[in-house]
Design an enzyme around this catalytic site. Structure first.
Site, PDB file in Angstrom:
ATOM      1  N   THR A  39      13.283  -6.016  -6.340  1.00  0.00           N
ATOM      2  CA  THR A  39      14.707  -5.729  -6.539  1.00  0.00           C
ATOM      3  C   THR A  39      15.002  -4.246  -6.363  1.00  0.00           C
ATOM      4  OG1 THR A  39      14.184  -5.647  -8.886  1.00  0.00           O
ATOM      5  CG2 THR A  39      15.216  -7.662  -8.087  1.00  0.00           C
ATOM      6  N   ASP A  40      13.974  -3.385  -6.441  1.00  0.00           N
ATOM      7  CA  ASP A  40      14.268  -1.935  -6.431  1.00  0.00           C
ATOM      8  C   ASP A  40      14.882  -1.484  -5.106  1.00  0.00           C
ATOM      9  OD1 ASP A  40      11.774  -2.009  -5.088  1.00  0.00           O
ATOM     10  OD2 ASP A  40      10.895  -0.349  -6.240  1.00  0.00           O
ATOM     11  N   ALA A 125      -5.177  -2.589  -7.457  1.00  0.00           N
ATOM     12  CA  ALA A 125      -4.860  -3.692  -8.359  1.00  0.00           C
ATOM     13  C   ALA A 125      -3.348  -3.855  -8.539  1.00  0.00           C
ATOM     14  CB  ALA A 125      -5.529  -3.462  -9.710  1.00  0.00           C
ATOM     15  N   GLY A 126      -2.581  -3.050  -7.804  1.00  0.00           N
ATOM     16  CA  GLY A 126      -1.126  -3.151  -7.918  1.00  0.00           C
ATOM     17  C   GLY A 126      -0.593  -2.490  -9.175  1.00  0.00           C
ATOM     18  N   SER A 130      -1.348   5.093  -6.820  1.00  0.00           N
ATOM     19  CA  SER A 130      -0.857   6.103  -5.871  1.00  0.00           C
ATOM     20  C   SER A 130       0.348   6.851  -6.438  1.00  0.00           C
ATOM     21  CB  SER A 130      -0.534   5.471  -4.519  1.00  0.00           C
ATOM     22  OG  SER A 130       0.355   4.405  -4.677  1.00  0.00           O
ATOM     23  N   GLU A 162       5.375   9.378  -0.606  1.00  0.00           N
ATOM     24  CA  GLU A 162       4.799   8.071  -0.278  1.00  0.00           C
ATOM     25  C   GLU A 162       5.436   7.504   1.002  1.00  0.00           C
ATOM     26  OE1 GLU A 162       2.547   6.411  -2.548  1.00  0.00           O
ATOM     27  OE2 GLU A 162       2.365   4.655  -1.254  1.00  0.00           O
ATOM     28  N   ASP A 174       7.886   2.567  -8.979  1.00  0.00           N
ATOM     29  CA  ASP A 174       6.558   3.013  -9.412  1.00  0.00           C
ATOM     30  C   ASP A 174       6.556   4.463  -9.912  1.00  0.00           C
ATOM     31  OD1 ASP A 174       6.067   0.497  -8.485  1.00  0.00           O
ATOM     32  OD2 ASP A 174       4.899   1.098  -6.752  1.00  0.00           O
TER      33      ASP A 174
HETATM   34  C1  GLA Z   1       5.646  -2.344  -4.719  1.00  0.00           C
HETATM   35  C2  GLA Z   1       6.576  -1.172  -4.447  1.00  0.00           C
HETATM   36  C3  GLA Z   1       7.718  -1.124  -5.458  1.00  0.00           C
HETATM   37  C4  GLA Z   1       8.418  -2.473  -5.561  1.00  0.00           C
HETATM   38  C5  GLA Z   1       7.391  -3.575  -5.765  1.00  0.00           C
HETATM   39  C6  GLA Z   1       8.022  -4.947  -5.765  1.00  0.00           C
HETATM   40  O1  GLA Z   1       4.956  -2.163  -5.937  1.00  0.00           O
HETATM   41  O2  GLA Z   1       5.855   0.036  -4.495  1.00  0.00           O
HETATM   42  O3  GLA Z   1       8.630  -0.108  -5.088  1.00  0.00           O
HETATM   43  O4  GLA Z   1       9.220  -2.705  -4.442  1.00  0.00           O
HETATM   44  O5  GLA Z   1       6.387  -3.556  -4.777  1.00  0.00           O
HETATM   45  O6  GLA Z   1       8.870  -5.084  -6.854  1.00  0.00           O
END
Ligand code: GLA
Length: 388
Positions: A39-40, A125-126, A130, A162, A174
């Protein structure tokens, strides 16, 4: 696993051995996101939080215009100079160099620096290791060189680094979460205005458990960019009838149905998911105000289903991890988290049952996928700060 104090002492020592005494040390955490995924960049809302796993940077000024870096976890060094900042074949320096590059482009007078980077945010790992490095770097340079940047400016710098230097088209969530995190609080962030509000998420009887699929499918970045384009394609169609719609944030489900049914079904599904998710987040925040974790958790499962079926950014491993916990009475909610195609699932779990759940899911995952499952119990921690 190392504690924060241990990492801090160690990075100080490594810096001394490599370069000399650090001028300052900055800590910047990884992040989770409770709800509000993809959604961002549609300028909707997100609900992330910083966690108790962080990147540390120990930094000291140099008398010249060179940049000397050491990644302690990887035992790798890299050096370059202002004036010739280019992405490095090692990749990890790019998160630091990208920030230096942005600051230079914005006209700040920088000097050379030595930096050691180290941490315990799991890579790939999400959990936004970074963004954590970028936020640590911009915060550290701001302190070290007294640049006078406000936190929001630093977040925007980190994201630009980034996007432009590292070349990943991520959104604002993030770096914002890493920089603005607050212990025991999630951040309800309006990704258009960047207004934000903290909401308490601190329950004695609850654990936040992450199951790390251990995979990062190669589709991740190309599909991420494709989703962005599909959302934009939907907006372009809706705009013809509703000119005020600039982003999916501005659209309601009625507009999606009105303008996109009968067209490209993928565009319809993507846009439907995003518009529903933005609303779901608002409703989930109402649940939090009422301390209704049962209702909140149900929405997390709905988010997962939307990400998996409509937005199609999940993968077999993440789907399986969510299926394994869906009927477990100890789990309020679970879903894949982040960009997708791997990374972690986030689970809101009754604390007393957390270990039992971890054991059961680890066994089932290993049986199904033939590889171990990494698991993390995280807590919500403060954002980027000076620690020395
Ligand atoms: C990644 C991106 C974020 C966001 C998510 C999905 O983590 O870095 O900016 O878009 O995916 O919500």
């Amino acid at each position: 696993m190392q504690g924060a104090d241990t990492i801090q002492a160690e990075i100080k020592k490594i810096c001394r051995e490599h370069f000399g005494e650090a001028d300052i040390i900055v800590r910047s955490p990884g992040r989770i996101n409770l709800i509000g995924e993809h959604t961002d960049y549609n300028l909707g809302f997100v609900l992330p939080a910083a966690i108790d796993k962080a990147v540390y940077i120990a930094i000291r000024k140099r008398p010249d215009m060179e940049i000397h870096l050491f990644a302690a976890n990887l035992n790798q060094s890299y050096h370059t100079a202002f004036g010739s900042l280019q992405p490095s074949p090692l990749q990890w320096p790019d998160f630091i160099l990208g920030v230096a590059d942005q600051l230079t482009k914005a006209g700040y007078a920088l000097t050379g620096f030595d930096a050691v980077v180290m941490g315990d945010v799991p890579l790939g790992a999400g959990l936004s290791s970074s963004a954590a490095v970028e936020c640590a770097t911009v915060f550290a340079l701001n302190e070290l060189l007294e640049l006078g940047l406000a936190k929001k400016e630093m977040v925007l710098m980190a994201r630009k680094a980034e996007n432009e230097f590292v070349g990943v088209q991520c959104g604002i969530m993030d770096p914002f979460a890493s920089m603005f995190g607050k212990k025991g609080q999630v951040i309800k962030l309006d990704c258009r205005s960047l207004e934000y509000a903290y909401m308490p998420f601190e329950y004695d009887a609850i654990s936040i458990v992450l199951f790390d699929t251990g995979v990062k499918h190669s589709l991740a970045s190309s599909e991420y960019n494709l989703r962005r384009q599909e959302c934009e394609a939907g907006v372009a169609i809706i705009q013809k009838k509703y000119p005020a719609v600039q982003h999916l944030r501005d659209a309601g489900i009625d507009m999606i149905n009105d303008c996109l049914i009968g067209g490209n079904p993928l565009v319809y599904n993507r846009c439907k998911y995003v518009v529903e998710e933005i609303q779901r987040l608002q409703d989930a925040c109402d649940d939090l105000v009422k301390h209704d974790l049962i209702s909140f958790g149900k929405k997390m499962f709905e988010t997962h289903d939307g990400l998996s079926r409509l937005y199609q950014v999940s993968c077999a491993e993440a789907d399986a991890l969510v299926t394994m916990v869906r009927r477990d009475a100890a789990v309020f909610g679970a879903r894949m988290m982040g960009g997708g195609f791997g990374g972690c699932t986030i689970n809101i779990v009754k604390k007393e049952k957390a270990q039992e759940l971890i054991n059961r899911v680890t066994k089932a995952y290993t049986e199904q996928f033939g590889q171990p499952l990494k698991t993390y119990e995280v807590s919500i921690a403060d954002g980027t700060s000076l620690v020395m």
